[in-house]
Design an enzyme around this catalytic site. Structure first.
Site, PDB file in Angstrom:
ATOM      1  N   ASP A 127       0.829  -1.213   0.000  1.00 39.44           N
ATOM      2  CA  ASP A 127       0.000   0.000   0.000  1.00 39.44           C
ATOM      3  C   ASP A 127       0.855   1.252   0.000  1.00 39.44           C
ATOM      4  OD1 ASP A 127      -2.487  -1.028  -0.136  1.00 39.44           O
ATOM      5  OD2 ASP A 127      -2.861  -1.020   2.023  1.00 39.44           O
TER       6      ASP A 127
HETATM    7  N1  LIG Z   1      12.827  -6.789   2.415  1.00 38.93           N
HETATM    8  C1  LIG Z   1      12.679  -5.616   1.792  1.00 38.93           C
HETATM    9  N2  LIG Z   1      13.758  -4.841   1.562  1.00 38.93           N
HETATM   10  C2  LIG Z   1      13.639  -3.660   0.933  1.00 38.93           C
HETATM   11  N3  LIG Z   1      12.484  -3.178   0.456  1.00 38.93           N
HETATM   12  C3  LIG Z   1      11.377  -3.906   0.637  1.00 38.93           C
HETATM   13  C4  LIG Z   1      11.401  -5.163   1.323  1.00 38.93           C
HETATM   14  N4  LIG Z   1      10.141  -5.638   1.368  1.00 38.93           N
HETATM   15  C5  LIG Z   1       9.371  -4.722   0.753  1.00 38.93           C
HETATM   16  N5  LIG Z   1      10.095  -3.682   0.295  1.00 38.93           N
HETATM   17  C6  LIG Z   1       9.604  -2.489  -0.418  1.00 38.93           C
HETATM   18  O1  LIG Z   1       8.184  -2.522  -0.430  1.00 38.93           O
HETATM   19  C7  LIG Z   1       7.695  -2.663  -1.762  1.00 38.93           C
HETATM   20  C8  LIG Z   1       6.496  -3.563  -1.755  1.00 38.93           C
HETATM   21  O2  LIG Z   1       6.855  -4.785  -1.180  1.00 38.93           O
HETATM   22  P1  LIG Z   1       6.124  -6.175  -1.409  1.00 38.93           P
HETATM   23  O3  LIG Z   1       6.329  -6.622  -2.805  1.00 38.93           O
HETATM   24  O4  LIG Z   1       6.571  -7.067  -0.313  1.00 38.93           O
HETATM   25  O5  LIG Z   1       4.605  -5.738  -1.264  1.00 38.93           O
HETATM   26  P2  LIG Z   1       3.370  -6.602  -0.730  1.00 38.93           P
HETATM   27  O6  LIG Z   1       3.734  -8.027  -0.727  1.00 38.93           O
HETATM   28  O7  LIG Z   1       2.212  -6.161  -1.521  1.00 38.93           O
HETATM   29  O8  LIG Z   1       3.283  -6.047   0.736  1.00 38.93           O
HETATM   30  P3  LIG Z   1       2.096  -6.181   1.782  1.00 38.93           P
HETATM   31  O9  LIG Z   1       1.088  -7.129   1.172  1.00 38.93           O
HETATM   32  O10 LIG Z   1       2.768  -6.694   3.012  1.00 38.93           O
HETATM   33  O11 LIG Z   1       1.604  -4.781   1.923  1.00 38.93           O
HETATM   34  C9  LIG Z   1       8.868  -3.181  -2.556  1.00 38.93           C
HETATM   35  O12 LIG Z   1       8.793  -2.820  -3.914  1.00 38.93           O
HETATM   36  C10 LIG Z   1      10.041  -2.495  -1.856  1.00 38.93           C
HETATM   37  O13 LIG Z   1      10.132  -1.161  -2.327  1.00 38.93           O
HETATM   38  C1  LIG Z   2      -3.516  -3.829  -2.879  1.00 35.43           C
HETATM   39  O1  LIG Z   2      -4.440  -3.148  -2.047  1.00 35.43           O
HETATM   40  C2  LIG Z   2      -4.678  -3.765  -0.792  1.00 35.43           C
HETATM   41  C3  LIG Z   2      -5.738  -2.977  -0.093  1.00 35.43           C
HETATM   42  O2  LIG Z   2      -5.366  -1.664   0.020  1.00 35.43           O
HETATM   43  C4  LIG Z   2      -3.395  -3.850   0.005  1.00 35.43           C
HETATM   44  O3  LIG Z   2      -3.610  -4.531   1.223  1.00 35.43           O
HETATM   45  C5  LIG Z   2      -2.321  -4.543  -0.814  1.00 35.43           C
HETATM   46  O4  LIG Z   2      -1.091  -4.473  -0.119  1.00 35.43           O
HETATM   47  C6  LIG Z   2      -2.180  -3.892  -2.153  1.00 35.43           C
HETATM   48  N1  LIG Z   2      -1.186  -4.620  -2.894  1.00 35.43           N
HETATM   49  C7  LIG Z   2      -0.373  -4.024  -3.723  1.00 35.43           C
HETATM   50  C8  LIG Z   2       0.712  -4.851  -4.291  1.00 35.43           C
HETATM   51  O5  LIG Z   2      -0.485  -2.846  -4.036  1.00 35.43           O
END
Ligand SMILES: Nc1ncnc2c1ncn2[C@@H]1O[C@H](COP(=O)(O)OP(=O)(O)OP(=O)(O)O)[C@@H](O)[C@H]1O
Ligand SMILES: *[C@@H]1O[C@H](CO)[C@@H](O)[C@H](O)[C@H]1NC(C)=O
Ligand SMILES: *[C@@H]1O[C@H](CO)[C@@H](O)[C@H](O)[C@H]1NC(C)=O
Length: 227
Positions: free
Chosen positions: A182
């Site tokens: 997010d």
């Molecule tokens: N271990 C990490 N080290 C550095 N940056 C990170 C790390 N984890 C997440 N990030 C940053 O956060 C961004 C989003 O991370 P991620 O791909 O884990 O999102 P997500 O899985 O949708 O997260 P969540 O569902 O927990 O909100 C990445 O592009 C990076 O910029």
């Molecule tokens: C998509 O949106 C949901 C709800 O706001 C959030 O929990 C999730 O991290 C979002 N994922 C990405 C990759 O943007």
């Protein structure tokens, strides 16, 4: 300034926002159609709707999506979660042609691929295929943005894929990755609505995510130092 329309309360770290109509699960299209609410839709130029909203009111999504296409505005969603891709596949497919930006993480991208029988786990290839999915309007291309934790952010547009490294963080500084996705989108949109190039959008997304993962919960400091 209601330049950006976000129907659920998802947003953090956005500079100039936001119409928060209702986070309630009983959100109905009738609510959206009320003149005072629809006025906010008409005022906005950018729409970001989390995929979870497909479980609440696909009809509302459709209304906003059609308005966006008819008025040459920017419509964006995220894939939200693997279960959305699997169990709300039809609703998601119906909204996809309207999406100018699609956000997701690697797990969601792979699930999307599996559900559509693409037989690939390659995130770059999947991002490309999502960006090439048919579009409802010819005026905007579709850009797919997939985050992969500490690995580079994948951006697919115009039949090409670009990788953007994230800001690496020493393990001891990583506190809580909840909300990283997010925060990323929030930072990204803060630059998009300023009409900055995609590089700047991704950089701001990574900045915001980097700030949030160094803190407990999804919080941010009082004063950002992004520039
Ligand atoms: N271990 C990490 N080290 C550095 N940056 C990170 C790390 N984890 C997440 N990030 C940053 O956060 C961004 C989003 O991370 P991620 O791909 O884990 O999102 P997500 O899985 O949708 O997260 P969540 O569902 O927990 O909100 C990445 O592009 C990076 O910029
Ligand atoms: C998509 O949106 C949901 C709800 O706001 C959030 O929990 C999730 O991290 C979002 N994922 C990405 C990759 O943007
Ligand atoms: C991507 O987000 C989903 C929630 O939508 C989460 O379950 C999954 O662990 C995330 N994947 C990665 C690699 O962080």
């Amino acid at each position: 300034m209601y330049n950006l329309f976000v129907p659920c309360s998802t947003s953090i770290l956005l500079g100039s926002l936001v119409a928060n109509l209702s986070a309630a699960n009983c959100y109905k299209a009738d609510h959206l159609k009320k003149p005072e609410n629809w006025a906010l839709v008409e005022k906005a130029k950018y729409y970001y709707i989390a995929g979870f909203f497909l479980t609440v009111s696909p009809e509302s999504i459709q209304l906003v999506a059609e308005h966006a296409v008819a008025n040459n505005k920017v419509f964006m969603m995220n894939l939200s979660a693997p279960f959305i891709c699997e169990f709300f596949r039809d609703a998601q497919e119906k909204a996809l042609p309207y999406m100018d930006y699609v956000f997701g993480n690697e797990t969601e991208a792979k699930t999307f691929s599996k559900v559509h029988g693409w037989q690939t786990d390659n995130v770059e290839e999947i991002a490309l295929k999502i960006s090439q999915w048919p579009k409802a309007s010819g005026t905007h291309k579709r850009i797919t943005v997939i985050t992969q934790g500490a690995d580079p952010v994948v951006v697919a547009e115009d039949g090409k894929v670009k990788l953007f490294p994230v800001i690496l963080l020493p393990k001891e500084k990583l506190v809580d990755t909840n909300g990283a996705g997010d925060a990323f989108v929030g930072g990204f949109l803060s630059q998009l609505i300023l009409e900055k190039p995609i590089e700047d959008c991704v950089r701001a997304g990574c900045y915001a995510a980097n700030v949030v993962i160094q803190r407990s919960g999804c919080t941010c400091p009082e004063k950002p130092d992004f520039n």
